[in-house]
Design a protein around this motif. Structure first.
Motif, mmCIF file in Angstrom:
data_model
loop_
_atom_site.group_PDB
_atom_site.id
_atom_site.type_symbol
_atom_site.label_atom_id
_atom_site.label_comp_id
_atom_site.label_asym_id
_atom_site.label_seq_id
_atom_site.Cartn_x
_atom_site.Cartn_y
_atom_site.Cartn_z
ATOM 1 N N PRO A 1 -15.950 -60.269 -30.047
ATOM 2 C CA PRO A 1 -15.060 -61.285 -29.785
ATOM 3 C C PRO A 1 -15.686 -62.771 -30.101
ATOM 4 N N GLN A 2 -15.042 -63.996 -30.277
ATOM 5 C CA GLN A 2 -15.614 -65.159 -30.648
ATOM 6 C C GLN A 2 -16.083 -65.713 -29.207
ATOM 7 N N TRP A 3 -17.311 -66.291 -29.075
ATOM 8 C CA TRP A 3 -17.949 -66.765 -27.965
ATOM 9 C C TRP A 3 -18.627 -68.087 -28.376
ATOM 10 N N SER A 4 -18.708 -68.845 -27.069
ATOM 11 C CA SER A 4 -19.398 -70.231 -27.265
ATOM 12 C C SER A 4 -20.271 -70.309 -26.089
ATOM 13 N N ASN A 5 -19.942 -70.172 -24.793
ATOM 14 C CA ASN A 5 -20.770 -70.241 -23.794
ATOM 15 C C ASN A 5 -21.512 -69.107 -23.496
ATOM 16 N N THR A 6 -22.811 -69.386 -23.065
ATOM 17 C CA THR A 6 -23.917 -68.166 -22.938
ATOM 18 C C THR A 6 -24.625 -68.428 -21.784
ATOM 19 N N THR B 1 -35.649 -62.602 -23.199
ATOM 20 C CA THR B 1 -34.549 -63.533 -22.954
ATOM 21 C C THR B 1 -33.517 -62.733 -23.443
ATOM 22 N N LEU B 2 -32.524 -62.493 -22.531
ATOM 23 C CA LEU B 2 -31.317 -61.724 -23.045
ATOM 24 C C LEU B 2 -30.242 -62.676 -22.773
ATOM 25 N N VAL B 3 -29.608 -62.933 -24.039
ATOM 26 C CA VAL B 3 -28.511 -63.865 -24.141
ATOM 27 C C VAL B 3 -27.171 -63.419 -23.993
ATOM 28 N N CYS B 4 -26.430 -63.739 -23.051
ATOM 29 C CA CYS B 4 -25.290 -63.275 -22.687
ATOM 30 C C CYS B 4 -23.804 -64.077 -22.795
ATOM 31 N N ALA B 5 -22.706 -63.432 -23.233
ATOM 32 C CA ALA B 5 -21.511 -64.241 -23.242
ATOM 33 C C ALA B 5 -20.526 -63.495 -22.536
ATOM 34 N N PRO B 6 -19.377 -64.287 -21.975
ATOM 35 C CA PRO B 6 -18.272 -63.760 -21.318
ATOM 36 C C PRO B 6 -17.148 -63.205 -22.242
ATOM 37 N N VAL B 7 -17.670 -61.870 -22.899
ATOM 38 C CA VAL B 7 -16.523 -61.463 -23.963
ATOM 39 C C VAL B 7 -16.279 -59.961 -23.589
ATOM 40 N N ALA B 8 -16.944 -59.401 -22.484
ATOM 41 C CA ALA B 8 -16.941 -57.933 -22.358
ATOM 42 C C ALA B 8 -16.164 -57.553 -21.310
ATOM 43 N N GLN B 9 -15.448 -56.240 -21.616
ATOM 44 C CA GLN B 9 -14.696 -55.430 -20.603
ATOM 45 C C GLN B 9 -15.219 -54.172 -20.372
ATOM 46 N N GLY B 10 -14.817 -53.407 -19.323
ATOM 47 C CA GLY B 10 -15.343 -52.052 -19.183
ATOM 48 C C GLY B 10 -16.386 -51.790 -18.388
ATOM 49 N N ASN B 11 -16.479 -50.624 -17.712
ATOM 50 C CA ASN B 11 -17.775 -50.313 -16.790
ATOM 51 C C ASN B 11 -18.309 -48.964 -16.960
ATOM 52 N N GLN B 12 -18.040 -48.414 -17.935
ATOM 53 C CA GLN B 12 -18.770 -47.046 -18.384
ATOM 54 C C GLN B 12 -20.080 -47.381 -19.203
ATOM 55 N N THR B 13 -21.086 -46.737 -18.599
ATOM 56 C CA THR B 13 -22.153 -47.121 -19.134
ATOM 57 C C THR B 13 -23.218 -45.790 -19.290
ATOM 58 N N ARG B 14 -24.056 -46.031 -20.075
ATOM 59 C CA ARG B 14 -25.319 -44.843 -20.627
ATOM 60 C C ARG B 14 -26.486 -45.622 -20.643
ATOM 61 N N VAL B 15 -27.594 -45.001 -20.402
ATOM 62 C CA VAL B 15 -28.836 -45.523 -20.953
ATOM 63 C C VAL B 15 -29.296 -45.026 -22.037
ATOM 64 N N LEU B 16 -29.872 -45.588 -23.138
ATOM 65 C CA LEU B 16 -30.236 -45.212 -24.351
ATOM 66 C C LEU B 16 -31.698 -45.655 -24.520
ATOM 67 N N TRP B 17 -32.485 -44.466 -24.799
ATOM 68 C CA TRP B 17 -34.071 -44.756 -24.877
ATOM 69 C C TRP B 17 -34.283 -44.700 -26.282
ATOM 70 N N PHE B 18 -35.305 -45.395 -26.922
ATOM 71 C CA PHE B 18 -35.657 -45.582 -28.317
ATOM 72 C C PHE B 18 -37.110 -45.847 -28.386
ATOM 73 N N ASP B 19 -37.999 -45.349 -27.333
ATOM 74 C CA ASP B 19 -39.384 -45.788 -27.350
ATOM 75 C C ASP B 19 -40.147 -44.685 -28.121
ATOM 76 N N ARG B 20 -39.480 -43.571 -28.652
ATOM 77 C CA ARG B 20 -40.161 -42.466 -29.396
ATOM 78 C C ARG B 20 -39.667 -42.051 -30.716
ATOM 79 N N GLY B 21 -38.614 -42.807 -30.999
ATOM 80 C CA GLY B 21 -37.818 -42.293 -32.439
ATOM 81 C C GLY B 21 -36.385 -43.275 -32.220
ATOM 82 N N ASP B 22 -35.770 -43.151 -33.514
ATOM 83 C CA ASP B 22 -34.636 -43.812 -33.706
ATOM 84 C C ASP B 22 -33.548 -43.230 -32.642
ATOM 85 N N ASN B 23 -32.856 -43.962 -32.271
ATOM 86 C CA ASN B 23 -31.578 -43.456 -31.365
ATOM 87 C C ASN B 23 -30.489 -44.289 -31.704
ATOM 88 N N ARG B 24 -29.505 -43.879 -32.823
ATOM 89 C CA ARG B 24 -28.509 -44.971 -33.107
ATOM 90 C C ARG B 24 -27.702 -44.333 -33.895
#
Length: 577
Positions: free
Chosen positions: A474-479, A514-537
């Motif tokens: 989505p288009q965003w402006s304020n962060t 610094t994490l830059v965030c914008a008010p363009v998100a919906q949803g509440n399902q989450t998961r944790v994705l680790w990538f410190d020992r290999g690609d995870n994508r």
């Protein structure tokens, strides 16, 4: 540009000799009705209505300089092939603008790559002897203005091309090897801002081709991504940023690196072209304005400078390669750019290619040209032939141009019946091509600054290397800039420092913890994705952080948080949908 014979060992380091070309725009569009400005959708260039606009171009050189650098500059013998242009588009002393432009349309081009030099922009000496009387007494830039106006009045798209810094014939050791060989990077960018501002009201001036055939001088190579003052990726990104502020409608066209290394057997040397973009591409504020370009000539090669005699190596030229080797090399060096949904995906414009005409008797050169045209047709590739205009005397002379005029104004053209290139040229300009509406597709871009473009969200971060991947969003402006754990709602990465966007926000950038965030998100399902020992994508977006572990959320997710350890390297993502 046309070959320069290397005559002394001093020139070995930079004998990259390739003719320059131009690009046509709007192959399949009705040239009387197409509407600028142009943009891109995936690998395609589109007009203001979203219809494919294929650049079927040619190069009209001359304003970039024809002087070879020695002897009396007023003597035509000291200009390339005796074709003296006086820093204005070639041939205006032999035919009127209307006559020349009529020839362009007759042979099927819809766009013109119009080279200029930085020296020409500032030259105040008047030009005389031109066939259009109203142009006589004007300085070169004013003649260039008139040519731009006449081309666009005739419905041809114009691509401005900074071909040289000094008004010299390109492309050897001539002071024009890099954008900043004879001037500073700041001066170069300021000149581009001046040129872009000058023509921005004309929506048929569609593009800015930043610099021609970046290459080494005697001692120093350009590079792609080292961060120093020879870094072509860095300089072209800076120029693109400035141009998008001054003239946001323009396509920004970035050519690859034409040559690095010393062209001597036993020493590293080669033609990187666009290969570095596979791992480090450009991200524009408006990413729908980026086009990549490359040059190919049969007498050069992936490791051959094009020199003959002194300075020649044993490497094969493109015209020496087998048909399959030729296709493979072209794909590796440039044509991969059009692969779908990669961080580097963009239209590819072959802004220079060409071959000798009536006087070319080398069967390898002729065969290469036919095969290269076949490659352009098969891939529906945008192109620009080098050059469009040349001189002839009794139907003899240089022979590379598609249209030649003699001193009396008599024209000799590619379709006059005795030019062997006519079949291939007409097959190219009349080839079936994709037409009509081009749908927008998911776009990926590398995170090169603190934030993604304002039409994209952050989807991936690398463990090291300070890289990220942006994707259409989505288009965003304020962060909101998050630097602590104030928005963390649960301990989703125990023992790690966590940055988390506020509810209803998605990450659109990340830099310096610094994490830059914008008010363009919906949803509440989450998961944790680790990538410190290999690609995870997922296999989307290409290799956007080459040599580094990468974490990447799915395309229908967004990054809601980042976790890092005491070494302050990102190790996990909180993906949300």
């Amino acid at each position: 540009m046309k070959p320069i014979r290397v005559l002394a060992p001093l020139l070995l380091a930079a004998s990259l000799v390739a003719p320059a070309h131009a690009d046509p725009v709007g192959a399949n569009a009705d040239e009387a009705t197409w509407t600028g400005p142009l943009s891109t959708r995936g690998r395609w260039i589109v007009d203001a209505h979203g219809d494919r606009f294929k650049l079927k171009s040619g190069n009209w050189h001359g304003a970039s300089g024809t002087y070879t650098g020695s002897g009396d500059i007023n003597d035509p013998a000291n200009h390339h092939s005796g074709e003296k242009a006086d820093q204005v588009p070639l041939g205006l002393d032999r035919a009127t603008m209307a006559t020349i432009i009529s020839g362009f349309k007759e042979i099927g081009v819809n766009s013109i790559r119009l080279p200029f030099s930085n020296q020409m922009l500032k030259d105040t000496n008047p030009v005389n002897g031109l066939k259009d009387a109203q142009l006589n007494g004007k300085r070169p830039l004013e003649v260039y203005d008139a040519v731009v106006a006449e081309l666009t009045r005739n419905n041809l798209a114009v691509i401005l091309n900074n071909h040289t810094t000094t008004s010299r014939w390109c492309c050897g050791v001539d002071g024009n090897e890099r954008w900043n060989t004879s001037q500073s990077t700041d001066q170069w960018i300021n000149d581009w801002a001046f040129v872009a501002d000058r023509y921005k009201a004309n929506k048929r001036v569609v593009g800015a081709d930043l610099y021609n055939e970046v290459r080494r001088n005697v001692w120093d190579d350009p590079n792609w991504g080292w961060g120093n003052d020879h870094d072509w990726h860095k300089a072209s990104q800076q120029a693109a940023d400035r141009l998008q502020q001054v003239a946001p409608d323009l396509l920004v066209i970035v050519e690859g690196i034409n040559w690095t290394g010393i062209p001597v057997d036993g020493f590293a040397h080669g033609r990187p072209t666009l290969e570095p973009a596979r791992f480090l591409s450009h991200t524009l504020a408006n990413p729908e304005k980026l086009v990549y370009s490359a040059h190919f000539y049969g007498y050069t090669g992936p490791n051959h400078s094009g020199a003959t005699g002194v300075g020649e190596t044993t490497d094969p030229r493109y015209q020496d390669l087998s048909p399959q080797e030729h296709v493979n090399v072209l794909q590796r060096q440039a044509f991969f750019i059009t692969e779908a949904q990669k961080h580097f995906t963009a239209p590819l414009w072959i802004s220079e290619f060409g071959v000798g005409g009536r006087g070319e008797n080398n069967p390898k050169a002729r065969d290469w040209f036919e095969r290269f045209v076949n490659q352009l047709v098969a891939n529906d590739t945008d192109f620009a032939y080098w050059p469009l205009v040349g001189f002839h005397t009794n139907r003899g002379g240089n022979g590379w141009a598609l249209l030649h005029w003699d001193a009396a104004g008599n024209r000799m053209g590619v379709n006059d019946g005795d030019d062997w290139r006519a079949g291939a040229w007409n097959r190219l300009v009349n080839a079936p091509s994709r037409t009509g509406q081009i749908a927008r597709e998911t776009r990926f871009n590398q995170l090169l600054k603190e934030s993604c473009p304002q039409s994209e969200k952050l989807i991936g971060i690398s463990h090291t290397g300070n890289r990220g991947l942006c994707v259409s969003g989505p288009q965003w402006s304020n962060t909101t800039r998050v630097t602590n754990e104030q928005h963390v709602t649960n301990d989703w990465a125990s023992g790690y420092t966590k940055l988390q966007c506020p509810n209803g926000n998605a990450a659109v950038g990340y830099a310096n913890f610094t994490l830059v965030c914008a008010p363009v998100a919906q949803g509440n399902q989450t998961r944790v994705l680790w990538f410190d020992r290999g690609d995870n994508r997922p296999d989307q977006g290409g290799d956007w952080a080459n040599g580094h572990y990468k974490g990447q959320c799915a395309q229908d997710e967004h990054i809601a948080g980042v976790a890092y350890n005491w070494r302050r390297t990102p190790d996990a993502l909180l993906c949300r949908k």
